[in-house]
Design an enzyme around this catalytic site. Structure first.
Site, PDB file in Angstrom:
ATOM      1  N   ASP A  93      39.773  38.686  49.104  1.00 18.09           N
ATOM      2  CA  ASP A  93      38.448  39.000  48.781  1.00 18.09           C
ATOM      3  C   ASP A  93      37.771  38.642  49.764  1.00 18.09           C
ATOM      4  O   ASP A  93      36.904  37.697  49.263  1.00 18.09           O
ATOM      5  CB  ASP A  93      38.277  39.248  47.222  1.00 18.09           C
ATOM      6  N   ASP A 108      38.692  38.129  39.979  1.00 19.68           N
ATOM      7  CA  ASP A 108      40.453  37.214  40.104  1.00 19.68           C
ATOM      8  C   ASP A 108      41.407  37.602  39.473  1.00 19.68           C
ATOM      9  O   ASP A 108      41.924  37.083  39.759  1.00 19.68           O
ATOM     10  CB  ASP A 108      39.439  35.161  39.854  1.00 19.68           C
TER      11      ASP A 108
END
Length: 392
Positions: free
Chosen positions: A193, A315
């Site tokens: 990411d 996450d």
């Protein structure tokens, strides 16, 4: 990414928190999620999920190449294959709560993966609390930890997972490690990411140092297999603005050309068919057939907007996306629907618990909004699909 449910909606925001934590906004009446705002302690960015898939394909989990210290033998059953899958996860860590590695390790383990966490920070709790204490790992210390794995010949991985960082030298060391691991295992999948910034009121801004952009653009993206930028980050990486869905698809093609097989623009300010109360996410997966031809699948997800406040959801999402794309390597649509649906179940359980303990008319505290991860084990393992994606 966003979820819709009977009880309402909410909006996910993945953030460049200092240093490296992630936050979600949720309204007390939400059952679906959608955005993350900034605060005095943490610059945040909206994250939305989109994906693409090959329709109608049955799950086909890919065999992992490495076990605990060496090559795996022939694949047995699904459980045996997954048990040999090992993930190097370089993320934040907190003593109390669920962000970074604390949010990623449990769902990966529940879904059958071995996880080796490297804690880029170790804090008492995430930075959304009034107080926090802890330490930050630097690039030399990261290198030392990796060297210890090498000396014992246990630096063998099937996946690498990384999220937020704000140090260019640390990110460059991550690149070196991933490159070495890919030399050992050509089938290794790197899920990244590229957390850099977001748009607020139509204006984009970075909440990490600007020297991270060339590292992401020139070094990280070319070796990544799955990336999840938001619209602003996709524009930064390609140098091209997005005003229409057609332009977004072209930007994803540019990102494919840079290296990644799978690109998910997790949030955008595009208008969808359901109106301005919904945010659009787009995903694209490009596969190469045995004859050398390429096939691209694209997907759109429209998610309702709502306000609220969670941390660690980005996450958790990245970890479950890794797991479900492993289990459905040729059907990203299904993998993303399972990821988003599992997230929805976790968030519904969390906000229900928080509201029950905070009292009517009161705002839940950061501690009360910590994700109800262990309590959601069954939903993580086998999520009921409550969010559907549209193929383009």
């Amino acid at each position: 990414m966003a979820l819709a449910g009977a009880a309402g909606s909410l909006r996910l925001w993945a953030g460049g928190c200092e240093p490296g934590l992630r936050r979600l906004r949720l309204s007390p009446d939400s059952a679906a999620w959608a955005g993350r705002p900034r605060s005095p302690v943490c610059a945040r960015r909206r994250r939305r999920l989109g994906s693409s898939a090959l329709p109608g394909e049955a799950p086909a989990p890919a065999a992992c190449s490495w076990g605990s210290g060496g090559r795996a033998g022939r694949a047995g059953g699904m459980e045996e294959t997954e048990a040999r899958c090992r993930v190097l996860s370089i993320q934040s860590h907190v003593v109390r709560g669920y962000v970074g590695n604390k949010a990623a390790s449990f769902p990966l383990q529940v879904l059958g993966f071995e996880v080796d966490p490297v804690n880029s920070v170790q804090f008492s709790n995430h930075t959304g609390y009034a107080h926090w204490k802890g330490q930050v790992l630097n690039s030399d210390e990261l290198h030392e930890l990796y060297e210890g794995l090498k000396l014992n010949n246990v630096n063998h991985y099937d996946y690498v997972l990384t999220g937020y960082t704000r140090d260019a030298s640390f990110l460059a060391m991550v690149v070196d490690i991933v490159q070495e691991l890919k030399q050992q295992n050509s089938n290794l999948v790197y899920v990244c990411d590229p957390v850099m910034g977001d748009k607020w009121n139509g204006e984009g801004s970075m909440y990490v140092p600007k020297d991270l952009l060339p590292v992401y653009r020139d070094k990280v993206v070319p070796i990544a297999d799955i990336i999840t930028p938001n619209q602003f980050e996709a524009e930064l990486l390609t140098g091209r603005k997005i005003h229409t869905e057609k332009e977004a698809l072209e930007v994803m093609d540019m990102l494919h050309a840079m290296g990644p097989e799978t690109v998910v623009i997790t949030s955008s300010d595009l208008q969808g068919s359901l109106g301005s109360d919904f945010l659009i996410a787009l995903g694209s997966q490009r596969k190469t057939r045995a004859d050398g031809t390429k096939v691209t699948q694209r997907i759109r997800m429209e998610s309702p907007k709502v306000d609220a406040d969670f941390v660690g959801t980005g996450d958790l999402f990245a970890a479950m996306l890794l797991a479900w794309t492993h289990k459905h390597p040729n059907n990203l649509k299904v993998a993303c629907e399972k990821t988003v649906s599992a997230m929805q179940h976790v968030l519904q359980r969390t906000i229900k618990w928080a509201k029950a303990h905070v009292g009517k008319g009161n705002k839940p505290s950061p501690a009360q909004l910590e994700l109800r991860m262990v309590q959601s084990k069954k939903d993580i393992e086998n999520p009921e699909i409550i969010i559907k994606a549209t193929e383009l």
